[in-house]
Design a protein around this motif. Structure first.
Motif, PDB file in Angstrom:
ATOM      1  N   ASP A   1     110.187 -28.188  68.508  1.00 37.67           N
ATOM      2  CA  ASP A   1     109.776 -29.522  68.048  1.00 37.67           C
ATOM      3  C   ASP A   1     108.401 -29.892  68.611  1.00 37.67           C
ATOM      4  O   ASP A   1     107.855 -30.926  68.307  1.00 37.67           O
ATOM      5  CB  ASP A   1     110.820 -30.572  68.485  1.00 37.67           C
ATOM      6  CG  ASP A   1     112.186 -30.188  67.941  1.00 37.67           C
ATOM      7  OD1 ASP A   1     112.180 -29.508  66.879  1.00 37.67           O
ATOM      8  OD2 ASP A   1     113.196 -30.485  68.551  1.00 37.67           O
ATOM      9  N   GLU A   2     107.847 -29.046  69.476  1.00 41.03           N
ATOM     10  CA  GLU A   2     106.429 -29.183  69.887  1.00 41.03           C
ATOM     11  C   GLU A   2     106.080 -30.577  70.413  1.00 41.03           C
ATOM     12  O   GLU A   2     105.062 -31.149  70.057  1.00 41.03           O
ATOM     13  CB  GLU A   2     105.534 -28.923  68.640  1.00 41.03           C
ATOM     14  CG  GLU A   2     105.668 -27.553  68.034  1.00 41.03           C
ATOM     15  CD  GLU A   2     105.514 -26.438  69.036  1.00 41.03           C
ATOM     16  OE1 GLU A   2     104.749 -26.618  70.006  1.00 41.03           O
ATOM     17  OE2 GLU A   2     106.193 -25.414  68.887  1.00 41.03           O
TER      18      GLU A   2
ATOM     19  N   LEU B   1     118.584 -34.135  60.157  1.00 43.72           N
ATOM     20  CA  LEU B   1     117.840 -33.634  61.326  1.00 43.72           C
ATOM     21  C   LEU B   1     117.383 -34.800  62.197  1.00 43.72           C
ATOM     22  O   LEU B   1     117.478 -34.769  63.432  1.00 43.72           O
ATOM     23  CB  LEU B   1     116.622 -32.826  60.847  1.00 43.72           C
ATOM     24  CG  LEU B   1     115.800 -32.113  61.943  1.00 43.72           C
ATOM     25  CD1 LEU B   1     116.582 -30.950  62.503  1.00 43.72           C
ATOM     26  CD2 LEU B   1     114.463 -31.663  61.388  1.00 43.72           C
ATOM     27  N   MET B   2     116.934 -35.888  61.544  1.00 42.04           N
ATOM     28  CA  MET B   2     116.369 -36.994  62.339  1.00 42.04           C
ATOM     29  C   MET B   2     117.454 -37.709  63.141  1.00 42.04           C
ATOM     30  O   MET B   2     117.161 -38.435  64.095  1.00 42.04           O
ATOM     31  CB  MET B   2     115.647 -38.002  61.417  1.00 42.04           C
ATOM     32  CG  MET B   2     114.414 -37.423  60.753  1.00 42.04           C
ATOM     33  SD  MET B   2     113.372 -36.479  61.883  1.00 42.04           S
ATOM     34  CE  MET B   2     112.544 -37.803  62.755  1.00 42.04           C
ATOM     35  N   PHE B   3     118.712 -37.528  62.719  1.00 42.07           N
ATOM     36  CA  PHE B   3     119.787 -38.177  63.493  1.00 42.07           C
ATOM     37  C   PHE B   3     120.236 -37.287  64.645  1.00 42.07           C
ATOM     38  O   PHE B   3     121.129 -37.621  65.395  1.00 42.07           O
ATOM     39  CB  PHE B   3     120.976 -38.526  62.587  1.00 42.07           C
ATOM     40  CG  PHE B   3     120.742 -39.804  61.805  1.00 42.07           C
ATOM     41  CD1 PHE B   3     120.195 -39.763  60.535  1.00 42.07           C
ATOM     42  CD2 PHE B   3     121.023 -41.045  62.368  1.00 42.07           C
ATOM     43  CE1 PHE B   3     119.954 -40.937  59.817  1.00 42.07           C
ATOM     44  CE2 PHE B   3     120.774 -42.219  61.656  1.00 42.07           C
ATOM     45  CZ  PHE B   3     120.245 -42.159  60.373  1.00 42.07           C
ATOM     46  N   THR B   4     119.639 -36.075  64.767  1.00 38.71           N
ATOM     47  CA  THR B   4     120.029 -35.216  65.904  1.00 38.71           C
ATOM     48  C   THR B   4     118.934 -35.305  66.969  1.00 38.71           C
ATOM     49  O   THR B   4     117.937 -36.010  66.793  1.00 38.71           O
ATOM     50  CB  THR B   4     120.105 -33.742  65.431  1.00 38.71           C
ATOM     51  OG1 THR B   4     118.742 -33.353  65.132  1.00 38.71           O
ATOM     52  CG2 THR B   4     120.978 -33.596  64.210  1.00 38.71           C
TER      53      THR B   4
ATOM     54  N   HIS C   1     116.785 -33.275  67.582  1.00 37.61           N
ATOM     55  CA  HIS C   1     115.518 -32.639  67.165  1.00 37.61           C
ATOM     56  C   HIS C   1     114.584 -33.655  66.519  1.00 37.61           C
ATOM     57  O   HIS C   1     113.464 -33.333  66.169  1.00 37.61           O
ATOM     58  CB  HIS C   1     115.822 -31.521  66.139  1.00 37.61           C
ATOM     59  CG  HIS C   1     116.508 -30.329  66.744  1.00 37.61           C
ATOM     60  ND1 HIS C   1     115.896 -29.545  67.708  1.00 37.61           N
ATOM     61  CD2 HIS C   1     117.752 -29.834  66.565  1.00 37.61           C
ATOM     62  CE1 HIS C   1     116.744 -28.591  68.059  1.00 37.61           C
ATOM     63  NE2 HIS C   1     117.865 -28.739  67.391  1.00 37.61           N
ATOM     64  N   GLY C   2     115.087 -34.883  66.326  1.00 39.21           N
ATOM     65  CA  GLY C   2     114.311 -35.835  65.534  1.00 39.21           C
ATOM     66  C   GLY C   2     113.134 -36.405  66.284  1.00 39.21           C
ATOM     67  O   GLY C   2     113.110 -37.590  66.631  1.00 39.21           O
ATOM     68  N   ARG C   3     112.135 -35.582  66.637  1.00 41.56           N
ATOM     69  CA  ARG C   3     110.974 -36.136  67.344  1.00 41.56           C
ATOM     70  C   ARG C   3     109.746 -35.251  67.070  1.00 41.56           C
ATOM     71  O   ARG C   3     109.842 -34.239  66.378  1.00 41.56           O
ATOM     72  CB  ARG C   3     111.263 -36.176  68.854  1.00 41.56           C
ATOM     73  CG  ARG C   3     111.816 -34.887  69.405  1.00 41.56           C
ATOM     74  CD  ARG C   3     112.202 -35.032  70.867  1.00 41.56           C
ATOM     75  NE  ARG C   3     112.914 -33.835  71.333  1.00 41.56           N
ATOM     76  CZ  ARG C   3     112.331 -32.644  71.452  1.00 41.56           C
ATOM     77  NH1 ARG C   3     111.038 -32.509  71.164  1.00 41.56           N
ATOM     78  NH2 ARG C   3     113.030 -31.586  71.850  1.00 41.56           N
TER      79      ARG C   3
END
Lengths: 191, 336, 640, 199
Positions: free
Chosen positions: C638-639, D158-161, D163-165
């Motif tokens: 995610d960088e 994805l944004m609710f996990t 990783h969402g950033r």
């Protein structure tokens, strides 16, 4: 190109297996038919003459199976069905003067062997005999095409749509229960 | 004369082989002659350009230097940039000029090609899978007749053929007379033939059309006007009744066997529409769309087993006894 | 496995202040892949995928050459029975389709995949995993065509498959579907590679490499990529609508229900003509690279050649109807296409003049690559001349679909693309394998190819004038073609011998050839900065470029950029025009998902020629594998 | 070969939005491919329309209201699309989340309307050339709506996990960019299928 020692034998194995595939030919085209090909004998009794007679007895032949799976023979049958004016009486299978070919009512049997016998000998009430008028291979081709009209041949081999106007989906798009869907069309078949 | 020059030109030595009746160089038609002289002009002009480039490459090869390499001997200074720009600029201008001239030449040669499209066609040509059906129109229906694979045209008068296809795309092409035109289902094309010299010119289908695309030849016979009229008159007549008994037997066999279901012989009950019209097959020089010359032997071989010569042809092998075969052959050969 | 000497690494180790040996080792580990078969299947390194592409494309070249030899055997004498008409139709269709879709375009894109990242000074190609996916789809398409051919369901309707012969009524069985679906495979692979090339050249160039300083080979591949993007959808639409006509009974090409047979020809040739330029323009790029190195000076008129490349690319879209002059088109349309077909000779002419002046003012040194360039001049220019002839309608009406045209396109394709390709293989073989190819065998290879080619194909010009149509499985004795056909067949076998020698030279030199350093030819472009064969990370430091031939311009010391991570895969994103550094973007790690997605796509494609419902569940299957591919595997991705 | 350090890039950011990101150019590349495909399909429609004396062939022009509703819905959906793009640039996670949910819902409704369109079409794909090309155009566009809505749904998940950033905001911006293409490609097809036969 780091071709290390190992891949040379594997490419040989791959080549060998590919060539082995050559054995099972799928769409064989019999473009060189046997000139001296006489009529193939068929031993299938039509209607058993006892009262309340059962369905016509039929014997399955290898030639019948081959024709039903061969796209080239079915395509020739499709062309001949129009050229020999079968659609004059049977139209596109829905029936007219002649009985319907896409429903499941068959007085003289619906397997390819029965249809070949019907085309060869002709049937009462107007079905002419084509023996001697068209060659035997052509009779088998037309019979195979007639079977495909009810969707009873593998769809990969069945003829696709013609470059003509037509009201029915092509034979390749008719599945097994197409004849049920067609149902008793004209009732003429019942005579 | 400019037209005679080609035979001395590079092709002459190689143009051997027995007969060139299907060659664009044997320009007997008006259109073919125009195209052939244009081809020669293009060949000479472009050949000279190619030669000039080869001379340049030869000079470069002769003017080269021995190795060794090293990074240091690459020159980045771009010396002589102006001179080089002039050279490339002038060569580019020459290319543009040559291309312009050749385009103008091409336009001048193509004008007559598109000119006569609107006229009515004297002959209807219908392409089938692997033979040609030829229908001659006439003022009244009795003057119209159908033949196959051989087209007779009068010398000196332009004849327009309308081109239709009964199945796949074919292409009508007789190189000695004119360029090719496709026969496309659902699309009506036409072509004009003007033969300047009497003679027999061979053509062949030029668009891939399936198994026997290679054996779909046709003949154009350019006759003198009176010979053409005589031929046309003979073709219009129905088939003569056979007198000799073996030909009569042949006629009877023809009608009773599968032949009648595909072939028509006017004047007899045989009326099938899917094979060539055999009313005057005896007058044709070749059979099977220019596959076999018309002799009793080859005709009998063709009837007995057409797939031996033309595998995949739509004509089925008809199972005939020896005497029936001879009778039918004699009958058909006699249909003059 | 990680190198033994590596100390524990801080989160984001940079390359400033590291000695060369340790830097190289860490970068090799970061950009390397797991060893063994799994690692081989998971790699996204553009060099491994490029090498695989090249080897596979040459394998298909050999197969295509084999069937061509059978064709020449059958045509050597009139009325022969080496192969029957049915098998011959399959053979010439598979020869055409294989050479156009499975050899010519892929091998040029393979060289682009391998060389463009090296020549623009970056560490991997853009969207590296898409590159892996593209290779597997290409391989599946090739195997699908050849296995079908061996199973006797090879296509038999020509490499262009005109309707109605390939249509539902006359295209019997599943043969035309095999052709149409093979097109889908190869086009997906080609378009994916084209997008990769464009993004790599636009955004991943080394800092300072302005647009005019991009090497000519890379420009050629960029123009080719744009042509692929705008041409290949046309054949996708054509082959998809053909499959729909055959499978579910639509009427796009059915004249009796409103369709038109010419519609297919327009759709196909709108792709068809750009396709042959997609094959030829990389050839010019290779010629530029070879001439630059072996005449020891940059190509004269660098910008002029770039402009002519772009002009050829754009004009290539405007002249497809010259394949259809014989279909009876209106005069205005046909005349427009004559003009366009003639004008496209001008940019090609400009390129050739620039090359000749470069060679003339440079100091040319004859090596095998330059030998093949001279062969290119001789053969391609002759093909270009016959090209101008067939651009004129009257001449084309005589020679269209005859052996004159067969001679023309073999002259421009073998002369214009395959000769430069063989020259380029001799030229870049040391970079790809680290070993030189033998010059002695190379010279033999050239002369056999040159003589064999001309003996095989020049007589075909005359056969075309004598009236021999294309795609005939045999001919009669009374038309006078037998001597020339025999001569042509002899030439074909000499050409085949030259290709055999070429493959032998490659296989032998790969193992026993003399070792080549990073820059055996003393060339000027960036790929010769990296080792031979280059490490997984290509360059220890990303170079800064000041000239079109940086190695020649910066002889004393090469300017480099530092500050790029060592333990993460980082690519330098630079602006489009001046290549100013913008971002240090992450480059994808090795992954098995491209292979899984390719398998799903292959199943979907092959099943959908048998039943339309296969397209529905097939695309659901593909969707699943793509989600698996897209979903981030670790927080690092995610960088932040 | 000796080297000399000329620039240092360690201060550059790790990801970017719009033209400075590779994925934006990749999306543009695939829009170009599919755009060419749409243009050719439209070319086929016009070729067939002018190849036949009267058009549409033997059928009345299709009833336009399902298409019109879909067009309005797609045009309206551009507003949340622009908002999610701005929110992504601003890294505003909660706002991005509910906008993505909204866009996914709008996408699913659009797919439903597309099936209504197919249902309301009188000509079947195998009735004649007109039916074939109309079904082909609508089907081609349908695959693009379905793929993009699928992509939006996966992104929403994805944004609710965790990783969402960071870089995922750039992916949202690219997805929004692709939705502009899907809506843009629909307009000419809408005109051709519903209004061209009448005008």
């Amino acid at each position: 190109m780091q071709c290390s020692r190992r891949p040379v034998p594997t490419s040989v194995v791959i080549a060998a297996s590919l060539l082995a595939l050559a054995a099972c030919k799928r769409e064989v085209r019999n473009i060189r038919p046997d000139p001296a090909g006489a009529e193939t004998p068929l031993s299938n009794a039509m209607v058993s003459l006892s009262p309340g007679g059962g369905p016509p007895v039929t014997t399955h032949t290898k030639k019948g199976e081959d024709y039903l799976k061969n796209a080239y023979e079915l395509a020739q049958g499709n062309t001949l069905f129009k050229q020999m004016n079968c659609n004059g009486c049977h139209s596109n299978g829905g029936g007219g003067m002649g009985p319907a070919l896409i429903d499941d009512e068959w007085i003289y049997g619906s397997t390819i062997e029965n249809i070949v016998a019907t085309i060869r000998e002709g049937r009462p009430n107007g079905m002419p005999s084509f023996r001697g008028k068209i060659t035997d291979d052509q009779i088998w081709q037309i019979a195979a095409y007639v079977v495909s009209m009810r969707g009873k041949v593998p769809s990969a081999a069945a003829p696709s749509r013609d470059d003509r106007m037509s009201n029915l989906p092509s034979e390749s798009r008719r599945d097994k229960n197409f004849e049920k869907a067609a149902g008793p069309t004209t009732g003429l078949g019942k005579q | 004369m400019i037209r005679r020059l080609p035979y001395v030109f590079a092709f002459a030595g190689v143009l051997s082989g027995c007969r060139h009746w299907q060659s664009a160089a044997n320009d007997a038609g008006a259109e073919a002659e125009r195209i052939w002289s244009l081809t020669l002009t293009f060949t000479i002009v472009l050949g000279l350009i190619w030669l000039a480039v080869m001379v340049a490459v030869a000079i470069i090869i002769r003017h080269r230097r021995r190795p060794p390499f090293s990074l240091h001997d690459a020159r980045l200074d771009g010396a002589g940039h102006r001179r080089n720009s002039w050279i490339v600029g002038s060569l580019l201008a020459a290319t543009v000029a040559t291309v312009a001239i050749l385009t103008v030449l091409s336009f001048m040669a193509q004008r007559p090609l598109f000119a006569g499209r609107a006229q009515t066609a004297g002959i209807r040509l219908i392409g089938h899978q692997w033979w040609w059906e030829v229908r001659y129109d006439g003022a009244t229906p009795s003057e119209m007749f159908t033949t196959a694979n051989e087209i007779h045209i009068p010398v000196g008068t332009p004849i327009r053929l309308s081109l239709e296809s009964a199945d796949v795309i074919h292409s009508f092409w007789v190189p000695s007379l004119a360029g090719k035109q496709d026969l496309i289902p659902g699309h009506n094309n036409s072509i004009e033939l003007l033969a300047q010299r009497p003679g027999v010119y061979r053509g062949q289908c030029a668009e891939f059309c399936g198994l026997q695309h290679a054996h779909m030849g046709l003949l154009i016979v350019a006759d003198a006007p009176d010979a053409f009229e005589k031929w046309q008159g003979a073709q219009r007549a129905a088939a003569s009744q056979p007198q000799e008994n073996d030909r009569a037997k042949g006629a009877q066999v023809f009608v009773s066997k599968p032949c009648a279901l595909c072939h028509t012989i006017r004047g007899t009950p045989a009326g099938g529409k899917f094979g060539p019209d055999l009313t005057h097959v005896g007058t044709r020089a070749y059979i099977g769309a220019d596959v076999l010359p018309l002799t009793p032997g080859s005709l009998a071989a063709w009837i007995a087993d057409p797939h031996g010569v033309k595998p995949g042809v739509k004509m089925p092998p008809v199972h005939l006894g020896a005497d029936e075969l001879n009778a039918v052959t004699a009958y058909l050969i006699g249909l003059k | 496995m990680p190198p033994a000497t590596v100390m524990p690494r801080p989160a984001d180790q940079r390359d400033t202040g590291l000695e060369d040996a340790e830097l190289r080792e860490r970068l090799a580990y970061t950009w390397g892949r797991r060893p063994g078969i799994i690692g081989w299947l998971m790699t996204v390194d553009h060099k491994e995928i490029g090498r695989r592409y090249i080897v596979t494309a040459f394998a298909f070249l050999a197969l295509g050459g084999l069937v061509a030899a059978i064709m020449r055997l059958q045509l050597a004498r009139p009325e022969q029975h080496v192969v029957g008409p049915d098998l011959y139709n399959q053979i010439f269709t598979v020869h055409g389709s294989n050479m156009m879709f499975l050899f010519a375009v892929p091998v040029m894109q393979a060289f682009s995949i391998y060389l463009v990242p090296l020549m623009v000074g970056t560490r991997n190609i853009a969207f590296a995993r898409v590159g892996a996916f593209s290779y597997w789809i290409y391989l599946a398409g090739g195997v699908f065509l050849w296995v079908s051919f061996i199973l006797d369901i090879g296509p038999d309707v020509g490499w262009f498959a005109y309707v109605p012969l390939s249509g539902p009524q006359y295209g019997i069985g599943k043969r035309p579907d095999v052709w149409a679906q093979m097109i889908t495979f190869t086009e997906v692979a080609a378009m994916a590679t084209a997008v990769q090339t464009i993004v790599t050249v636009f955004k991943h160039r080394a800092p300072g490499m302005k647009l005019t300083e991009i090497p000519l080979f890379v420009w050629a591949m960029l123009v080719t990529a744009f042509m692929v993007i705008f041409a290949m959808p046309a054949v996708m639409v054509a082959s998809t609508s053909l499959i729909l006509d055959r499978l579910v009974g639509t009427h796009f090409f059915n004249p009796s229900e409103g369709g038109s047979a010419l519609l297919f020809q327009h759709l196909f040739w709108f792709f068809g003509h750009p396709e042959v330029y997609i094959i030829f323009i990389p050839g010019t790029g290779m010629v530029s690279a070879i001439i630059e190195t072996f005449s020891r000076r940059p190509v004269f008129g660098h910008v002029a050649v770039i402009i002519s490349l772009v002009a050829t690319g754009m004009l290539g879209f405007g002249l497809w109807v010259h394949h259809m002059f014989a279909t009876g088109l209106p005069e205005l349309g046909a005349s427009f296409f004559t003009i366009m077909s003639m004008t496209i000779a001008i940019p090609s002419g400009l390129q050739i003049f620039c090359w000749l002046v470069t060679l003339f003012t440079g100091t040319p040194v004859i090596r095998t690559p330059l030998l093949f360039v001279f062969g290119f001049f001789f053969i391609f220019v002759l093909g270009g001349m016959t090209g101008v002839m067939v651009a004129s309608i009257p001449i084309d009406l005589q020679v269209h679909d005859t052996y004159f045209v067969v001679a023309h396109f073999h002259y421009v394709l073998i002369g214009g693309a395959v000769f430069p390709l063989i020259g380029a293989t001799y030229y870049w073989f040391p970079k790809i394998t680290g070993r030189m190819m033998s010059e002695r065998l190379g010279t033999w290879n050239f002369w056999l190819a040159f003589i064999g080619f001309n003996v095989a194909f020049f007589p075909m010009h005359i056969l075309g004038i004598l009236g021999m149509p294309r795609r005939v499985y045999t001919y009669q004795t009374d038309v006078g073609w037998d001597r020339l056909n025999l001569l042509s067949s002899i030439g074909a076998f000499i050409l085949a011998a030259s290709f055999a020698l070429f493959f032998l030279n490659m296989l032998r030199s790969a193992r026993v050839g003399p070792l080549a350093g990073p820059n055996p030819w003393g060339a000027g472009t960036l790929e010769w900065l990296a080792d031979s064969p280059p490490g997984p990370h290509n360059f220890d430091h990303i170079p800064v470029v000041t000239h079109a031939t940086p190695l020649w311009a910066e002889r004393e010391s090469l300017p480099i950029a530092t500050g790029i991570s060592v333990n993460r895969r980082e690519i330098l994103i630079t602006t489009l025009a001046e290549a100013r550094p913008e971002i240090r973007e992450a480059s994808p790690d090795s992954s098995i998902w491209p292979l899984l997605a390719a398998i799903a796509t292959t199943i979907a494609f092959i099943a959908s020629i048998f039943s339309p419902w296969a397209a529905v569940w097939g695309s659901a299957l593909i969707g699943l594998t793509l989600i698996g591919w897209f979903w981030p595997k670790s927080m690092r991705e995610d960088e932040e | 070969m000796k080297t000399r350090v000329v620039t240092d890039v360690s201060s550059l950011p790790r990801y970017g939005f719009g033209p400075s990101a590779s994925t934006w150019w990749g999306t543009l590349g695939f829009c170009a491919i599919e755009g060419t495909g749409f243009a050719l399909a439209i070319g086929m429609y016009l070729f067939l329309a002018f190849n036949n004396p009267h058009w549409p062939l033997g059928f009345a022009p299709p009833v336009h209201w399902p298409g019109t509703i879909l067009t309005i819905l797609l045009l309206v959906s551009l507003i949340p699309n622009v908002m999610v793009d701005r929110a992504a640039h601003a890294h505003d996670l909660p706002k991005v989340r509910w906008l993505l949910v909204l866009l996914s819902a709008v996408g699913l409704i659009a797919i439903a309307i597309r099936f209504v369109e197919f249902y309301m079409l009188i000509p079947r794909w195998d009735s004649n050339a007109y039916g074939s090309i109309v079904w082909f155009l609508l089907g081609l566009h349908a695959t693009h709506i379905i793929t993009d809505v699928g992509d939006t749904i996966v992104l929403t998940a994805l944004m609710f996990t965790t990783h969402g950033r960071a870089k995922r905001f750039a992916d949202i911006s690219d997805n929004a960019f692709y939705w502009y293409f899907v809506v843009g490609a629909w307009l000419p097809i809408y005109y051709l299928v519903y209004w061209f036969p009448i005008l």
